[in-house]
Write an enzyme that holds these catalytic residues in place. Structure first.
Site, mmCIF file in Angstrom:
data_model
loop_
_atom_site.group_PDB
_atom_site.id
_atom_site.type_symbol
_atom_site.label_atom_id
_atom_site.label_comp_id
_atom_site.label_asym_id
_atom_site.label_seq_id
_atom_site.Cartn_x
_atom_site.Cartn_y
_atom_site.Cartn_z
ATOM 1 N N HIS A 1 16.392 -28.893 22.755
ATOM 2 C CA HIS A 1 17.651 -28.145 22.766
ATOM 3 C C HIS A 1 18.650 -28.796 23.728
ATOM 4 C CE1 HIS A 1 20.496 -24.937 22.708
ATOM 5 N NE2 HIS A 1 19.932 -24.124 23.591
ATOM 6 N N CYS B 1 25.945 -22.872 24.242
ATOM 7 C CA CYS B 1 24.913 -23.520 23.408
ATOM 8 C C CYS B 1 25.296 -23.538 21.925
ATOM 9 C CB CYS B 1 23.572 -22.813 23.581
ATOM 10 S SG CYS B 1 23.005 -22.817 25.275
HETATM 11 N N1 COA Z 1 7.727 -26.694 26.205
HETATM 12 C C1 COA Z 1 6.587 -27.412 26.295
HETATM 13 N N2 COA Z 1 6.294 -28.224 27.347
HETATM 14 C C2 COA Z 1 7.219 -28.307 28.314
HETATM 15 C C3 COA Z 1 8.431 -27.598 28.290
HETATM 16 C C4 COA Z 1 8.679 -26.765 27.165
HETATM 17 N N3 COA Z 1 9.804 -26.054 27.068
HETATM 18 N N4 COA Z 1 9.136 -27.883 29.381
HETATM 19 C C5 COA Z 1 8.406 -28.750 30.090
HETATM 20 N N5 COA Z 1 7.243 -29.014 29.445
HETATM 21 C C6 COA Z 1 6.168 -29.873 29.917
HETATM 22 C C7 COA Z 1 6.660 -31.274 30.231
HETATM 23 O O1 COA Z 1 6.528 -32.122 29.118
HETATM 24 C C8 COA Z 1 5.727 -31.675 31.341
HETATM 25 O O2 COA Z 1 4.471 -32.035 30.776
HETATM 26 P P1 COA Z 1 3.585 -33.210 31.429
HETATM 27 O O3 COA Z 1 3.249 -32.746 32.822
HETATM 28 O O4 COA Z 1 2.403 -33.278 30.506
HETATM 29 O O5 COA Z 1 4.458 -34.424 31.425
HETATM 30 C C9 COA Z 1 5.523 -30.388 32.112
HETATM 31 O O6 COA Z 1 5.755 -29.329 31.170
HETATM 32 C C10 COA Z 1 6.454 -30.223 33.294
HETATM 33 O O7 COA Z 1 7.737 -30.618 32.886
HETATM 34 P P2 COA Z 1 9.014 -30.451 33.787
HETATM 35 O O8 COA Z 1 10.126 -31.225 33.175
HETATM 36 O O9 COA Z 1 8.677 -30.731 35.221
HETATM 37 O O10 COA Z 1 9.305 -28.909 33.584
HETATM 38 P P3 COA Z 1 10.192 -27.994 34.480
HETATM 39 O O11 COA Z 1 9.290 -27.015 35.150
HETATM 40 O O12 COA Z 1 11.138 -28.777 35.314
HETATM 41 O O13 COA Z 1 11.059 -27.239 33.368
HETATM 42 C C11 COA Z 1 11.486 -25.298 32.111
HETATM 43 C C12 COA Z 1 10.483 -26.381 32.445
HETATM 44 C C13 COA Z 1 10.934 -24.433 30.995
HETATM 45 C C14 COA Z 1 11.774 -24.438 33.353
HETATM 46 C C15 COA Z 1 12.836 -25.971 31.671
HETATM 47 O O14 COA Z 1 12.578 -26.774 30.550
HETATM 48 C C16 COA Z 1 13.914 -24.962 31.341
HETATM 49 O O15 COA Z 1 14.623 -24.516 32.235
HETATM 50 N N6 COA Z 1 14.092 -24.609 30.049
HETATM 51 C C17 COA Z 1 15.108 -23.680 29.612
HETATM 52 C C18 COA Z 1 16.365 -24.399 29.284
HETATM 53 C C19 COA Z 1 17.436 -23.422 28.877
HETATM 54 O O16 COA Z 1 17.618 -22.365 29.464
HETATM 55 N N7 COA Z 1 18.215 -23.789 27.867
HETATM 56 C C20 COA Z 1 19.299 -22.996 27.371
HETATM 57 C C21 COA Z 1 18.787 -21.982 26.455
HETATM 58 S S1 COA Z 1 20.067 -21.104 25.578
#
Ligand code: COA
Length: 387
Positions: free
Chosen positions: A336, A83
């Site tokens: 990100h 990252c």
């Molecule tokens: N913050 C706020 N809202 C979020 C969000 C976040 N981080 N991630 C998803 N949402 C919202 C979406 O907009 C969506 O809203 P809606 O239903 O109103 O359209 C809803 O939550 C579901 O979104 P979806 O894409 O299905 O989420 P998901 O469950 O597939 O993924 C996480 C959510 C948090 C698991 C995913 O974003 C993730 O894995 N994040 C971490 C990424 C990471 O590790 N990066 C490297 C870091 S060093």
């Protein structure tokens, strides 16, 4: 060594950009940066990217992007540091200009994370961890950060809602950023009722999976005047560029709650710039998870051990606060797109330091720091810019 300045910036909006490929997103950012700098050629392109081989079956990414941008016959290379790929690429570009190898260098970051199904993207992100000793056991990146956050809450007796301020601040700032993925402010209630991803991390502690690209143009400071004429906004100087590493696996650290690489790279950066942390007007932190924001603030000298969350609670991190962070939404709200994030941070610092940050402008911003973290603190790259 020559001093290096930034004379052009560009970015694509961050989001689920399903209708556009990685090369098109990169083109958007790079062509905007070149137009901003008023150039139609460069000597080199260094590209931050983490996951193209893993998620897009595409390596050789820098030459692909250069080709798409019509930049033929130049040096092009991808830089990978999980990252922290974006900031690592900036360091390579800055070293190329500082050493005299090149005069006009484009540094970009691009990531396309939403064309694969969630479990594949999650597995791709886990390649930033130790494959044999962490990922093999099924621990995802969110889970690793959840373990760190859990331990922090236990060691320092910190309640969960202590972290809310980071998310509230990021979303408040992201609401004013036209390129941010999430453009709605959130309340404490929104934070408290958010779905949990890996206890104690909820989606309001976590950055999203997303796509995006950002780019900057570097030249030697001594040649800035040749490029910045007429209506141009000027330039911003790179005052410090430093990188440090730590053990790849979190369990190998003497203290998993101390970002030693952040302390080392920020100390090096303060020395290079000849400043103390208190002189900074803003700090773009790597708030991939709220716990990372707290740990960075502590390691970089803004708070004592176990006290970083207090800065969020006391609103010291707001635009008018003592040390504004995530001023355009940070990783939490702007998004990100991993290999691009380090360059988004730099683009946002340049906007702040050139007085073009709109509703989120930090008053009289002259000195800004950006810190980009690869893995759970294993590679940490710090830049300080000055106007
Ligand atoms: N913050 C706020 N809202 C979020 C969000 C976040 N981080 N991630 C998803 N949402 C919202 C979406 O907009 C969506 O809203 P809606 O239903 O109103 O359209 C809803 O939550 C579901 O979104 P979806 O894409 O299905 O989420 P998901 O469950 O597939 O993924 C996480 C959510 C948090 C698991 C995913 O974003 C993730 O894995 N994040 C971490 C990424 C990471 O590790 N990066 C490297 C870091 S060093």
């Amino acid at each position: 060594m020559r001093s290096v300045s930034i004379i052009g910036i560009g970015q694509s909006p961050v989001g689920e950009l399903w209708d556009r490929s990685a090369r098109e997103i990169a083109y958007t950012a790079i062509s905007a940066a070149m137009a901003d700098a008023g150039i139609d050629r460069a000597d080199a392109l260094f590209l931050g990217n983490m996951l193209s081989g893993n998620l897009l079956d595409q390596e050789h990414m820098a030459t692909l992007v250069a080709d798409t941008c019509g930049l033929h016959g130049i040096e092009a290379a991808k830089v990978e540091a999980a990252c922290a790929s974006g900031a690592a690429a900036l360091r390579v570009g800055a070293m190329a200009v500082a050493s005299g190898f090149h005069d006009v260098v484009i540094v970009a970051g691009v990531e396309k994370m939403t064309d694969t199904v969630g479990k594949d993207t999650t597995a791709g992100l886990a390649t930033a961890a130790d494959a044999e000793y962490e990922a093999l056991h099924g621990v995802s990146f969110v889970a690793l950060n959840a373990l760190i956050m859990q331990r922090y809450m236990y060691e320092f007796d910190v309640p969960l809602d202590a972290f809310a301020g980071f998310s509230i601040n990021a979303h408040r700032n992201g609401a004013n950023n036209p390129n941010a993925m999430f453009r709605e402010a959130i309340t404490l209630q929104d934070y408290l009722k958010a779905p949990v991803v890996a206890t104690p991390i909820s989606i309001m502690d976590s950055s999203p999976v997303c796509d995006g690209a950002a780019a900057v143009v570097l030249v030697p400071t001594e040649r800035v005047k040749e490029f910045t004429t007429g209506h141009h906004w000027g330039s911003v100087q790179i005052l410090a560029s430093a990188s440090a590493n730590d053990t790849l696996a979190v369990h190998d650290r003497r203290d998993p709650l101390y970002l030693e690489a952040a302390a080392i790279s920020s100390q090096k950066a303060y020395r290079q710039a000849g400043i103390t942390p208190q002189e900074l007007d803003l700090f773009e932190v790597h708030d991939a998870f709220t716990i990372m924001a707290a740990l960075s603030l502590e390691a970089c000298g803004f708070a004592g051990r176990g006290e970083g969350w207090r800065l969020a609670q006391e609103e010291a991190i707001g635009i008018d606060g003592q040390i504004p962070i995530s001023t355009m939404g940070g990783l939490k709200s702007r998004g990100h797109p991993v290999g691009a994030t380090g360059i988004y941070q730099i683009v946002e610092l340049v906007l702040q330091l050139s007085g073009r940050a709109g509703a989120n402008q930090v008053k009289n911003a002259r000195l800004g720091m950006a810190q980009n973290i690869g893995g759970s603190g294993a590679t940490i790259v710090t830049h300080i810019l000055g106007s």
